[in-house]
Design an enzyme around this catalytic site. Structure first.
Site, mmCIF file in Angstrom:
data_model
loop_
_atom_site.group_PDB
_atom_site.id
_atom_site.type_symbol
_atom_site.label_atom_id
_atom_site.label_comp_id
_atom_site.label_asym_id
_atom_site.label_seq_id
_atom_site.Cartn_x
_atom_site.Cartn_y
_atom_site.Cartn_z
ATOM 1 N N LYS A 171 32.619 40.813 60.866
ATOM 2 C CA LYS A 171 32.334 40.132 62.135
ATOM 3 C C LYS A 171 33.409 39.094 62.474
ATOM 4 O O LYS A 171 34.194 38.680 61.611
ATOM 5 C CB LYS A 171 30.960 39.469 62.056
ATOM 6 C CG LYS A 171 29.808 40.469 61.934
ATOM 7 C CD LYS A 171 28.478 39.757 62.087
ATOM 8 C CE LYS A 171 27.316 40.740 61.975
ATOM 9 N NZ LYS A 171 26.030 40.079 62.261
ATOM 10 N N TYR A 231 23.920 46.208 70.224
ATOM 11 C CA TYR A 231 22.718 45.534 69.714
ATOM 12 C C TYR A 231 21.517 45.716 70.650
ATOM 13 O O TYR A 231 20.604 44.882 70.639
ATOM 14 C CB TYR A 231 22.999 44.044 69.515
ATOM 15 C CG TYR A 231 23.742 43.707 68.228
ATOM 16 C CD1 TYR A 231 23.195 43.987 66.976
ATOM 17 C CD2 TYR A 231 24.986 43.091 68.262
ATOM 18 C CE1 TYR A 231 23.858 43.667 65.803
ATOM 19 C CE2 TYR A 231 25.659 42.758 67.083
ATOM 20 C CZ TYR A 231 25.085 43.051 65.857
ATOM 21 O OH TYR A 231 25.740 42.721 64.690
ATOM 22 N N ASN A 246 27.157 35.677 59.997
ATOM 23 C CA ASN A 246 26.852 36.161 58.649
ATOM 24 C C ASN A 246 27.860 37.194 58.134
ATOM 25 O O ASN A 246 27.548 37.989 57.259
ATOM 26 C CB ASN A 246 25.403 36.680 58.585
ATOM 27 C CG ASN A 246 25.159 37.860 59.482
ATOM 28 O OD1 ASN A 246 26.013 38.238 60.271
ATOM 29 N ND2 ASN A 246 23.989 38.474 59.371
ATOM 30 N N HIS A 272 28.092 43.280 59.057
ATOM 31 C CA HIS A 272 26.968 44.059 59.569
ATOM 32 C C HIS A 272 26.940 45.395 58.834
ATOM 33 O O HIS A 272 27.983 45.900 58.420
ATOM 34 C CB HIS A 272 27.141 44.328 61.072
ATOM 35 C CG HIS A 272 26.214 45.382 61.592
ATOM 36 N ND1 HIS A 272 24.917 45.110 61.954
ATOM 37 C CD2 HIS A 272 26.383 46.718 61.755
ATOM 38 C CE1 HIS A 272 24.335 46.238 62.339
ATOM 39 N NE2 HIS A 272 25.193 47.223 62.226
ATOM 40 N N GLU A 301 25.594 54.104 65.482
ATOM 41 C CA GLU A 301 26.624 53.059 65.383
ATOM 42 C C GLU A 301 28.005 53.647 65.088
ATOM 43 O O GLU A 301 29.013 53.187 65.649
ATOM 44 C CB GLU A 301 26.211 52.034 64.324
ATOM 45 C CG GLU A 301 24.960 51.269 64.750
ATOM 46 C CD GLU A 301 24.495 50.216 63.768
ATOM 47 O OE1 GLU A 301 23.600 49.437 64.142
ATOM 48 O OE2 GLU A 301 25.021 50.166 62.635
HETATM 49 P P1 CMP Z 1 23.155 42.169 61.867
HETATM 50 O O1 CMP Z 1 22.968 42.848 60.571
HETATM 51 O O2 CMP Z 1 24.455 42.372 62.562
HETATM 52 O O3 CMP Z 1 21.980 42.629 62.846
HETATM 53 C C1 CMP Z 1 21.513 41.827 63.891
HETATM 54 C C2 CMP Z 1 22.065 40.448 63.843
HETATM 55 O O4 CMP Z 1 21.333 39.490 64.569
HETATM 56 C C3 CMP Z 1 22.026 39.937 62.424
HETATM 57 O O5 CMP Z 1 22.966 40.602 61.638
HETATM 58 C C4 CMP Z 1 22.268 38.468 62.625
HETATM 59 O O6 CMP Z 1 23.644 38.161 62.764
HETATM 60 C C5 CMP Z 1 21.567 38.240 63.945
HETATM 61 N N1 CMP Z 1 20.274 37.610 63.732
HETATM 62 C C6 CMP Z 1 19.212 38.101 63.127
HETATM 63 N N2 CMP Z 1 18.197 37.222 63.135
HETATM 64 C C7 CMP Z 1 18.657 36.129 63.771
HETATM 65 C C8 CMP Z 1 18.091 34.881 64.091
HETATM 66 N N3 CMP Z 1 16.845 34.589 63.760
HETATM 67 N N4 CMP Z 1 18.874 34.017 64.745
HETATM 68 C C9 CMP Z 1 20.137 34.319 65.090
HETATM 69 N N5 CMP Z 1 20.728 35.507 64.805
HETATM 70 C C10 CMP Z 1 19.990 36.399 64.144
#
Ligand code: CMP
Length: 137
Positions: free
Chosen positions: A9, A49, A112, A115, A126
């Site tokens: 990311k 998303y 984070n 993904h 995806e």
């Molecule tokens: P990802 O695995 O990319 O899938 C969806 C993304 O939404 C997740 O990683 C996080 O980066 C984001 N995400 C999930 N839950 C939350 C939350 N409670 N607040 C903000 N971002 C979130």
């Protein structure tokens, strides 16, 4: 063999962690079948998303994902979907196990670092969102 889709990311790319994460991909035994640096538009991120459209974090997430370059990957191994998710760790880096990518490189539940697809159907969607079949090794 199974294929999964992964993203390094924008937070991790900006912080210079791309090389370290790719090294972990190799060390874990994944075959790299596709890789590209992309800069998503907000619309691209919203399409990717789309399942999260009703979530309160959708706008923030898609703004973040379109904030800078990201690296998209097609990874192959036995049980690739589960193995990649295990290597990433929990969505929230604060809850991710020691030694996982999100624990090491992530800084918040949104920023984070990585993904990964969560199921075979998601992986198919995806992978197809970012790679044409002929691009995959
Ligand atoms: P990802 O695995 O990319 O899938 C969806 C993304 O939404 C997740 O990683 C996080 O980066 C984001 N995400 C999930 N839950 C939350 C939350 N409670 N607040 C903000 N971002 C979130």
């Amino acid at each position: 063999m199974e294929r999964t889709f992964a993203i390094i990311k924008p937070d991790a790319v900006l912080a210079g962690h791309t090389g370290a994460i790719l090294q972990r991909v190799n060390e874990a035994g994944f075959s790299l079948r596709g890789m590209r640096l992309v800069r998503l538009t907000k619309t691209d991120a919203e399409g990717f998303y789309a399942v999260h459209r009703e979530r309160p974090f959708f706008d923030s997430l898609t703004t973040f994902m379109s904030s800078g370059p990201a690296v998209v990957l097609a990874l192959e191994s036995l049980d690739a979907i589960t193995r990649w998710r295990t290597l990433m760790g929990a969505t929230d880096p604060a809850k991710a196990d020691e030694g996982t990518l999100r624990r090491q490189f992530g800084s918040s539940i949104e920023h984070n670092a990585t993904h990964g697809s969560d199921a075979p159907e998601t992986a198919a969607f995806e992978l197809g969102y970012f790679f044409r079949g002929v691009e995959l090794g």
